[in-house]
Every structure is written in C-alpha cells, then in structure tokens.
Enzyme design. Structure first.
Site, mmCIF file in Angstrom:
data_model
loop_
_atom_site.group_PDB
_atom_site.id
_atom_site.type_symbol
_atom_site.label_atom_id
_atom_site.label_comp_id
_atom_site.label_asym_id
_atom_site.label_seq_id
_atom_site.Cartn_x
_atom_site.Cartn_y
_atom_site.Cartn_z
ATOM 1 N N SER A 61 0.850 -1.239 0.055
ATOM 2 C CA SER A 61 0.024 0.007 0.025
ATOM 3 C C SER A 61 0.947 1.335 0.040
ATOM 4 O O SER A 61 1.997 1.321 0.498
ATOM 5 C CB SER A 61 -0.962 -0.051 1.121
ATOM 6 N N TYR B 143 -2.122 5.953 -4.899
ATOM 7 C CA TYR B 143 -3.645 6.729 -5.196
ATOM 8 C C TYR B 143 -3.280 7.952 -6.038
ATOM 9 O O TYR B 143 -1.906 8.445 -6.236
ATOM 10 C CB TYR B 143 -3.916 7.312 -3.678
ATOM 11 N N THR C 27 -5.446 3.212 -7.419
ATOM 12 C CA THR C 27 -6.792 3.100 -6.516
ATOM 13 C C THR C 27 -7.411 4.453 -6.839
ATOM 14 O O THR C 27 -7.097 5.351 -6.601
ATOM 15 C CB THR C 27 -6.572 2.857 -5.171
ATOM 16 N N LYS D 81 -7.902 0.092 -9.864
ATOM 17 C CA LYS D 81 -8.775 -0.549 -8.854
ATOM 18 C C LYS D 81 -9.841 0.197 -8.445
ATOM 19 O O LYS D 81 -9.743 1.747 -8.075
ATOM 20 C CB LYS D 81 -7.713 -0.846 -7.612
ATOM 21 N N HIS E 271 -13.978 -1.086 -2.280
ATOM 22 C CA HIS E 271 -13.283 -0.616 -1.390
ATOM 23 C C HIS E 271 -13.420 -1.304 0.061
ATOM 24 O O HIS E 271 -13.327 -0.915 1.216
ATOM 25 C CB HIS E 271 -13.047 0.811 -1.007
#
Length: 377
Positions: free
Chosen positions: A106, A129, A155, A251, A275
């Site tokens: 992540s 992100y 994401t 995603k 999510h």
C-alpha cells in the site's frame, strides 16, 4: 459457531489487537450495509455440483500479467499493515511469496518499498492513489520501478475518504485519540511489546522516505484528508500511463461504463471493488457488480475482484462470476494479526484446500474450467 478459518482468525485478531486497530481493519463506511452485503451476497451464490467427472488431476495454477500464480489469488493493499504485526508488510509479503502469489504494498504502508521488495524472491505489486502531491507520486513510481515492482495497482475510488464512524469511536481518530490509543496498548501487552515497541518505526514509510522526516500515525488522517484529490479524472492518469513501464491495474471499478473507460485508457487490468465497503455505503456488492462488468470488458483486459472474499469457496464464486483473479484483504490481515507470517501462509493453504474441494465437486479441473456454467440456476 465456526464458519471458516477467516472467522477464527478474525476472533483471534480482535483479542490480540488494540480496539483502534481492529476496528480500523474490520469496519466500513456509514452504517456498513455494503460491508455486510459483500459477504452475504457471495454466500448466497449457488454452484452447480457435478459428479463422476474424473477429478484425479486438478490444478490451481493460472497466468496473470506474464506471471505464473500458484492460485488465482493475490494479497490486496491494506494501509498500516505494519501495525497489525511487527513489520507486518514484510511478513505478509514473505508468506505470499512462499505460496507463489503476489503481494501488493500500500501507499500508506508502515514498511517502505525499499524494505519489503528485497525481502521476497519474486516481484511485488505496488498500490498508488491519485494525490495532490504529484511530486510524491512520481517519487513513489520511480522507487517502485527501481525496486523491481512489476504491477502498479492504481486506486481511483478514494477521491475523498469515506465516513468511517468506527474510527472516531475506537480512537483511530477523534478527540484525545492519541491518549486513547496509548491506553488501549497498555491493556494489550503482547501487541504493545511485539509491535508497539519492537516494530518501530511506526510511520508511513513511503511518505516519510519522500518527505525526509517521519510521518506517524498521528499525521495519518490529516495527511490523507489534505492529499486526496476530488478533482481527478482520466486525464490525470495519462502521465502515469506514459511514465510507468510495467502493468497498470485500475482499482475501484463498480460500473460497466467505467470499466469500458479503463479499456480505452489502456489499462492492463481492473479491480472490481467497492473498497471493502469502506467508501460509499449502499453501493452494489462486488459479487453483484461483477457479472455486468465482465460482460462489458472480458477479453479486453484482466478482471480482478475484491471485497467480501474470506474463503477458497468465495474465490471460486468470484471466478464463476467473471473474475480472473481475486484479492484477499481483511482475511489475510486477520491471520497476520493472529499469527504473523505463519498465519498468513496457513490461511493461504486453507484457501487452496477449499478451492480444491469446490473445484472437485463442480467438475473444474483447471481455473479456466470455472465460469458462468459453474453457477446453478
């Protein structure tokens, strides 16, 4: 009542973790209706049982993005995984590698890219992100490529953080949060010693590396709130598609039109995901959303799915609905919190065993044999 290994690991994680951490990973947005439906809708799927199909030889292997996976499973990106076990990202990555599947780091991991990548014998994936700080994004991409990351998981369903009320009640955020977390750690001495003391530093490793100074848990919520960008659109991803040399997966897709946009954008794959029910409550479960998306884009890119997957039977359900591979999130974090690397490895072994039972009783010798025809009714 024991329902699955994941259920047992969840109970063990709840005993071991301070409440602010357990509820952070266990909770969802608003009243958590979508969180619950992710699980219940998967459980409602009926498979078509077949018998006398000569299932003596069966294989879980699959190909994805040029890699051979031991089974169609990867570990999903989960923020703060290093708080659930000592240097938790590194432990989870080793467990995944030992079982022949990918691990996804992540953006907001405790362990930075440079700590996790050298600890495993296969390339890992990295999740990013869209953030206001484009300098951080470029830095993270450069570091990921230097570390041998092969697949970028981008994401896009978090332009703003979801309303996660459990976090305010548990001490992850809200008034006197730091004091509440210290009090909870004191009452969970095993975690306090193993993770709280021996697992330091407790900061957002990828962000701290970029900034040159620690970005700790106290800064986590504020950093997220100030850096997520509600103005993002597909054009904001174009420079990343040009810069990134590996595979790129989008995603957070729940709508067939967005899936078609991902194809036009040139994505190599998508993750059908809400999510984990942590963003917009009331949206479709992944199991409900997946078939229409698969009908729209299957064959144009790879389809991955997450949210609500706890068992090997759930994996087979998702494959039957149209996924090529699934991502495990909460399920592996519960196991990690309970037993560290060994717990994650054991969970993956159980998932594989459950898949073999389901495939044997549905007449699927290979992953390619699983499809809509595997569904009853």
């Amino acid at each position: 009542m024991i329902i699955s290994a994941s259920t047992d690991y969840r109970a063990a994680a709840q005993r071991r973790l301070p409440p602010f951490l357990f509820h952070y990973v266990d909770g969802g947005a608003y009243a958590e209706h979508t969180l619950k439906r992710n699980v219940s809708d998967l459980a409602d799927i009926a498979l078509r049982q077949r018998v006398l199909r000569d299932m003596g030889e069966l294989s879980l292997e699959t190909e994805l993005f040029g890699e051979t996976l031991a089974m169609p499973v990867a570990l999903a990106p989960v923020g703060l995984t290093g708080m659930f076990a000592r240097r938790g990202e590194r432990q989870a990555a080793r467990a995944a590698a030992s079982r022949g599947i990918p691990f996804t780091l992540s953006t907001v991991s405790v362990c930075p890219i440079e700590e996790v990548a050298p600890a495993i014998p296969r390339p890992m994936w990295f999740q990013l992100y869209v953030l206001r700080d484009r300098g951080f994004m470029r830095n993270a991409l450069e570091r990921a490529q230097a570390a041998g990351v092969t697949t970028l998981v981008f994401t896009v369903d978090m332009p703003v953080p979801g309303a996660r009320y459990r976090d305010a009640h548990s001490g992850m955020s809200g008034p006197n949060a730091a004091l509440r977390r210290i009090g909870q750690a004191i009452t969970h001495p095993h975690w306090a010693w193993d993770v709280g003391l021996r697992g330091r530093p407790h900061d957002l490793g990828n962000i701290s590396t970029y900034r040159g100074n620690p970005t700790g848990l106290a800064d986590y919520i504020g950093w997220l709130g100030s850096n997520f960008d509600p103005s993002i659109s597909w054009k904001d991803l174009e420079w990343i598609r040009e810069f990134w040399k590996g595979q790129m997966v989008i995603k957070g897709i729940l709508d067939p039109d967005d899936a078609r946009d991902a194809v036009r954008f040139g994505a190599d794959g998508i993750v059908v995901s809400n999510h984990g029910g942590r963003q917009l409550d009331g949206v479709l479960s992944t199991a409900r959303a997946l078939p229409a998306i698969a009908d729209a884009v299957q064959g144009d890119l790879k389809i991955l799915a997450d949210s609500g997957i706890r068992t090997g039977l759930d994996v087979v359900h998702m494959l039957a609905l149209g996924a090529d591979t699934v991502l495990l999130g909460r399920a592996f974090v519960y196991a990690l919190a309970a037993q560290g690397e060994a717990g994650v490895a054991n969970l993956l072994d159980l998932v594989a065993a459950e898949m073999r039972v389901a495939m044997t009783l549905t007449g699927a010798r290979t992953i390619a044999d699983i499809g809509r025809h595997s569904l009853a009714g």
